[in-house]
Design a protein around this motif. Structure first.
Motif, PDB file in Angstrom:
ATOM      1  N   ILE A  68       0.841  -1.287   0.092  1.00  0.00           N
ATOM      2  CA  ILE A  68      -0.017  -0.134   0.082  1.00  0.00           C
ATOM      3  C   ILE A  68       0.778   1.113  -0.151  1.00  0.00           C
ATOM      4  N   GLU A  69       0.629   2.157  -1.124  1.00  0.00           N
ATOM      5  CA  GLU A  69       1.532   3.220  -1.110  1.00  0.00           C
ATOM      6  C   GLU A  69       0.679   4.198  -1.885  1.00  0.00           C
ATOM      7  N   ASP A  70       0.948   5.452  -1.207  1.00  0.00           N
ATOM      8  CA  ASP A  70       0.239   6.667  -1.974  1.00  0.00           C
ATOM      9  C   ASP A  70      -1.283   6.486  -2.229  1.00  0.00           C
ATOM     10  N   ASP A  71      -1.961   5.943  -0.886  1.00  0.00           N
ATOM     11  CA  ASP A  71      -3.533   5.720  -1.105  1.00  0.00           C
ATOM     12  C   ASP A  71      -3.993   4.732  -1.942  1.00  0.00           C
ATOM     13  N   GLU A  72      -3.144   3.877  -2.461  1.00  0.00           N
ATOM     14  CA  GLU A  72      -3.362   2.792  -3.406  1.00  0.00           C
ATOM     15  C   GLU A  72      -2.664   1.595  -3.095  1.00  0.00           C
ATOM     16  N   LEU A  73      -3.572   0.522  -3.564  1.00  0.00           N
ATOM     17  CA  LEU A  73      -2.925  -1.042  -3.287  1.00  0.00           C
ATOM     18  C   LEU A  73      -2.289  -1.211  -4.635  1.00  0.00           C
ATOM     19  N   ARG A  74      -1.153  -1.652  -4.527  1.00  0.00           N
ATOM     20  CA  ARG A  74      -0.185  -1.925  -5.615  1.00  0.00           C
ATOM     21  C   ARG A  74       0.209  -3.289  -5.767  1.00  0.00           C
ATOM     22  N   ILE A  75      -0.018  -4.109  -6.789  1.00  0.00           N
ATOM     23  CA  ILE A  75       0.244  -5.425  -7.000  1.00  0.00           C
ATOM     24  C   ILE A  75       1.229  -5.469  -8.372  1.00  0.00           C
ATOM     25  N   GLU A  76       2.029  -6.338  -8.228  1.00  0.00           N
ATOM     26  CA  GLU A  76       3.046  -6.850  -9.277  1.00  0.00           C
ATOM     27  C   GLU A  76       2.974  -8.230  -9.209  1.00  0.00           C
ATOM     28  N   SER A  94     -15.870  -3.083  -1.690  1.00  0.00           N
ATOM     29  CA  SER A  94     -16.052  -3.965  -0.622  1.00  0.00           C
ATOM     30  C   SER A  94     -14.607  -4.862  -0.638  1.00  0.00           C
ATOM     31  N   ILE A  95     -14.415  -5.493   0.701  1.00  0.00           N
ATOM     32  CA  ILE A  95     -13.251  -6.036   0.821  1.00  0.00           C
ATOM     33  C   ILE A  95     -13.626  -7.367   1.568  1.00  0.00           C
ATOM     34  N   ASP A  96     -13.500  -8.522   1.205  1.00  0.00           N
ATOM     35  CA  ASP A  96     -14.195  -9.695   1.649  1.00  0.00           C
ATOM     36  C   ASP A  96     -12.877 -10.652   2.273  1.00  0.00           C
ATOM     37  N   LEU A  97     -13.064 -11.131   3.454  1.00  0.00           N
ATOM     38  CA  LEU A  97     -12.262 -12.322   3.768  1.00  0.00           C
ATOM     39  C   LEU A  97     -12.827 -13.586   3.808  1.00  0.00           C
ATOM     40  N   LYS A 110      -8.032 -15.235   2.858  1.00  0.00           N
ATOM     41  CA  LYS A 110      -7.958 -15.229   1.304  1.00  0.00           C
ATOM     42  C   LYS A 110      -8.778 -13.575   1.388  1.00  0.00           C
ATOM     43  N   VAL A 111      -8.191 -12.526   0.909  1.00  0.00           N
ATOM     44  CA  VAL A 111      -8.688 -11.236   0.666  1.00  0.00           C
ATOM     45  C   VAL A 111      -8.965 -10.870  -0.610  1.00  0.00           C
ATOM     46  N   GLN A 112     -10.266 -10.609  -0.957  1.00  0.00           N
ATOM     47  CA  GLN A 112     -10.828 -10.185  -2.127  1.00  0.00           C
ATOM     48  C   GLN A 112     -11.261  -8.749  -2.162  1.00  0.00           C
ATOM     49  N   ILE A 113     -10.782  -8.123  -3.206  1.00  0.00           N
ATOM     50  CA  ILE A 113     -10.913  -6.617  -3.187  1.00  0.00           C
ATOM     51  C   ILE A 113     -11.814  -6.290  -4.343  1.00  0.00           C
ATOM     52  N   GLU A 114     -12.880  -5.630  -4.307  1.00  0.00           N
ATOM     53  CA  GLU A 114     -13.928  -5.312  -5.421  1.00  0.00           C
ATOM     54  C   GLU A 114     -13.875  -3.912  -5.497  1.00  0.00           C
ATOM     55  N   GLU A 123     -11.512  -7.808  -8.263  1.00  0.00           N
ATOM     56  CA  GLU A 123     -10.281  -6.984  -9.168  1.00  0.00           C
ATOM     57  C   GLU A 123      -9.154  -7.396  -8.343  1.00  0.00           C
ATOM     58  N   ALA A 124      -8.943  -7.655  -7.278  1.00  0.00           N
ATOM     59  CA  ALA A 124      -7.639  -8.134  -6.808  1.00  0.00           C
ATOM     60  C   ALA A 124      -7.950  -9.327  -5.972  1.00  0.00           C
ATOM     61  N   SER A 125      -7.068 -10.217  -5.778  1.00  0.00           N
ATOM     62  CA  SER A 125      -7.181 -11.345  -4.712  1.00  0.00           C
ATOM     63  C   SER A 125      -5.951 -11.920  -4.518  1.00  0.00           C
ATOM     64  N   LEU A 126      -5.857 -11.807  -2.917  1.00  0.00           N
ATOM     65  CA  LEU A 126      -4.762 -12.147  -2.240  1.00  0.00           C
ATOM     66  C   LEU A 126      -5.108 -13.468  -1.673  1.00  0.00           C
ATOM     67  N   SER A 127      -4.508 -14.642  -2.206  1.00  0.00           N
ATOM     68  CA  SER A 127      -5.011 -15.852  -2.043  1.00  0.00           C
ATOM     69  C   SER A 127      -4.656 -16.375  -0.691  1.00  0.00           C
ATOM     70  N   ALA A 128      -3.792 -15.988  -0.111  1.00  0.00           N
ATOM     71  CA  ALA A 128      -3.188 -16.587   1.293  1.00  0.00           C
ATOM     72  C   ALA A 128      -2.328 -15.327   2.018  1.00  0.00           C
ATOM     73  N   VAL A 129      -2.789 -14.795   2.823  1.00  0.00           N
ATOM     74  CA  VAL A 129      -2.012 -13.925   3.758  1.00  0.00           C
ATOM     75  C   VAL A 129      -2.448 -14.241   5.385  1.00  0.00           C
ATOM     76  N   LYS A 130      -1.787 -13.871   6.146  1.00  0.00           N
ATOM     77  CA  LYS A 130      -1.899 -14.049   7.729  1.00  0.00           C
ATOM     78  C   LYS A 130      -3.281 -13.415   7.984  1.00  0.00           C
ATOM     79  N   LEU A 131      -4.031 -13.904   8.954  1.00  0.00           N
ATOM     80  CA  LEU A 131      -5.402 -13.537   9.373  1.00  0.00           C
ATOM     81  C   LEU A 131      -5.239 -12.099   9.759  1.00  0.00           C
ATOM     82  N   ALA A 132      -4.257 -11.862  10.698  1.00  0.00           N
ATOM     83  CA  ALA A 132      -3.869 -10.425  11.087  1.00  0.00           C
ATOM     84  C   ALA A 132      -3.491  -9.580   9.995  1.00  0.00           C
ATOM     85  N   GLU A 133      -2.733  -9.930   9.083  1.00  0.00           N
ATOM     86  CA  GLU A 133      -2.435  -8.995   8.006  1.00  0.00           C
ATOM     87  C   GLU A 133      -3.807  -8.680   7.203  1.00  0.00           C
ATOM     88  N   GLY A 134      -4.501  -9.767   6.782  1.00  0.00           N
ATOM     89  CA  GLY A 134      -5.605  -9.356   6.278  1.00  0.00           C
ATOM     90  C   GLY A 134      -6.676  -8.219   6.814  1.00  0.00           C
TER      91      GLY A 134
END
Length: 478
Positions: A68-76, A94-97, A110-114, A123-134
């Protein structure tokens, strides 16, 4: 969160499962094709593919980073071709866990961002992050610093009043399972699975089993059928309780937050501004018992959420509890109109005729395969068709109150839909020759639905004058 991070290494497992699932049909087809003579070659090819899948999954995980940088989620991401996706906080709807069994073992999610432009997938899906991180990601992306400060000013008691919550009880959850009607779905899936497996069953074994069942006698066969139906009913109850276990809905300032699931825990966020309509569903089984399901039609979203998860606001409650529920969570939709303008009596014959057509088709199928017993389904299905048509006619109706329209219709379940004028995208009046002679007409209302597509509500055989009045109301004509 300015430093680029990788997903949890468990994402390799999810990438591998996803890849195998995509190639599963080809693998099964290859096994059927080469199972006799070239099974060894097929095994070698399959082993090579598995190695490629594993290497690809590891590289995909290694090359996937987010920050997360400059009010954006940046994925590469991307192994050979690097892709960059920037998602502004302002665009996030919305952001669903979601935490499946494997996620919960490793305390992951799993974090799903719409966004408003999400299509068939998030729009973006982080398939596996720690629960606290999500949870930290969701807080960072959805909660502004000023709002956090404002929320911190309130005592805990006042915060609970500002964020009302409701949780389903075990008793209600059990009633939801027993009245879900999922036994029909399970039977259909079982029949479809058996039809696919039938080709692998030796014909001699199939014939011997059939002869053995016939030789048992009618009483034993009926007892076995009842036992199987009871087992399917219990499976339906278990499925409903697993799906909606610990269902909790919480309202915040601008959102509804829903958590549910025993084995797979899902957390979904529904922005209030995306709710296009609110509905009350009463199934044929639940209606006599006084139980309903409250749902909402949501604009946007994606197919990644799965079966109607975003639309169920509460899986089961008493009919007389709905008003308080709406006053608490959706006050704009409170004040349910029970007295609706009914359909004209002369429209009843059309409803009965349309309902009987489906049952007549079932009778034709039975007559083709079991001609000696065709009189039984004819009698039962004709009565069922007439009764269903009568119910559909009796339950149809509408009511206009200022800018809000309430409509009620039935297919099998009775649905009462409440929506506002500003949410209606299109109004259509239909009238064929017979309707014109009977001074009847049908109307269709369209709103924005899932993935931005239209959701349509139709009431057939209204009074023509009533349809014109609704058309004038929608067009703001006096």
């Amino acid at each position: 969160m300015f430093e680029a991070k990788r997903l949890h290494p468990a994402a390799i497992i999810f990438n591998l499962i996803k890849t195998i699932r995509e190639f599963l049909f080809a693998i099964i087809l290859g096994f059927i094709t080469f199972r006799d003579e070239s099974l060894l070659y097929f095994g070698l090819i399959l082993a090579g593919l598995v190695i490629i899948f594993i290497v690809s999954s590891v590289l995909t995980w290694y090359r996937y980073t987010y920050r997360i940088e400059d009010d954006e989620l940046r994925i590469e991401y991307g192994v050979f071709i690097r892709k960059k996706r920037y998602i502004s906080k302002n665009r996030i709807q919305s952001i669903d866990l979601t935490s499946g069994i494997i996620h919960r073992i490793f305390k992951l999610t799993k974090v799903q961002i719409e966004t408003a432009g999400s299509g068939t997938s998030a729009e973006a899906s982080l398939s596996a992050v720690k629960l606290a991180e999500g949870e930290a990601l969701r807080t960072e992306l959805k909660t502004s610093a000023s709002r956090q400060a404002a929320e911190g000013e309130f005592p805990e008691e006042i915060a609970e009043e500002l964020n009302p919550s409701s949780t389903i009880s075990f008793k209600r959850l059990f009633i939801a399972g027993t009245t879900s009607g999922s036994i029909g779905v399970i039977m259909a899936l079982a029949a479809a699975g058996f039809s696919e497996l039938e080709q692998f069953i030796p014909e001699s074994f199939y014939d011997e089993t059939l002869e053995w069942v016939i030789g048992l006698g009618i009483i034993i066969v009926m007892a076995m059928a009842i036992f199987i139906l009871l087992l399917l009913w219990l499976l339906g109850i278990a499925g409903t309780m697993i799906k909606y276990g610990k269902f909790t809905i919480t309202k915040t300032e601008n959102e509804l937050f829903i958590t549910r699931g025993l084995l797979e825990k899902k957390q979904s966020t529904i922005p209030l501004k995306r709710i296009q309509a609110v509905g009350i569903q009463e199934s044929v089984i639940r209606q006599p018992l006084g139980y309903v399901t409250v749902f909402a039609e949501i604009a946007g979203g994606s197919m990644d959420k799965g079966e109607d998860f975003s639309s169920i606001l509460f899986p089961i409650m008493k009919r007389d509890e709905v008003e308080l529920f709406l006053e608490t969570f959706l006050p704009d939709y409170a004040g349910i109109q029970h007295e609706l303008t009914p359909l004209p009596r002369r429209a009843r014959k059309f409803y009965i005729l349309r309902s009987s057509v489906l049952f007549l088709l079932i009778v034709a199928v039975v007559a083709t395969f079991l001609p000696s017993f065709v009189w039984v389904p004819i009698l039962l299905l004709m009565v069922g068709g007439i009764f269903l048509g009568w119910l559909r006619h009796r339950d149809g109706g509408f009511n206009v109150e200022g800018q809000r329209l309430t409509i009620r219709h039935r297919v099998f379940s009775r649905n009462t839909i409440m929506l506002y004028h500003k949410r209606i995208q299109a109004f259509e009046k239909k009238q064929h020759k017979v309707q014109r002679l009977q001074r009847l007409a049908s109307m269709t209302l369209s709103i924005v639905g899932t993935m931005g597509t239209g959701t349509h509500f139709t009431i057939k055989d209204l009074e023509e004058t009533h349809t014109d009045e609704l058309s004038d109301w929608y067009s703001r004509r006096n």
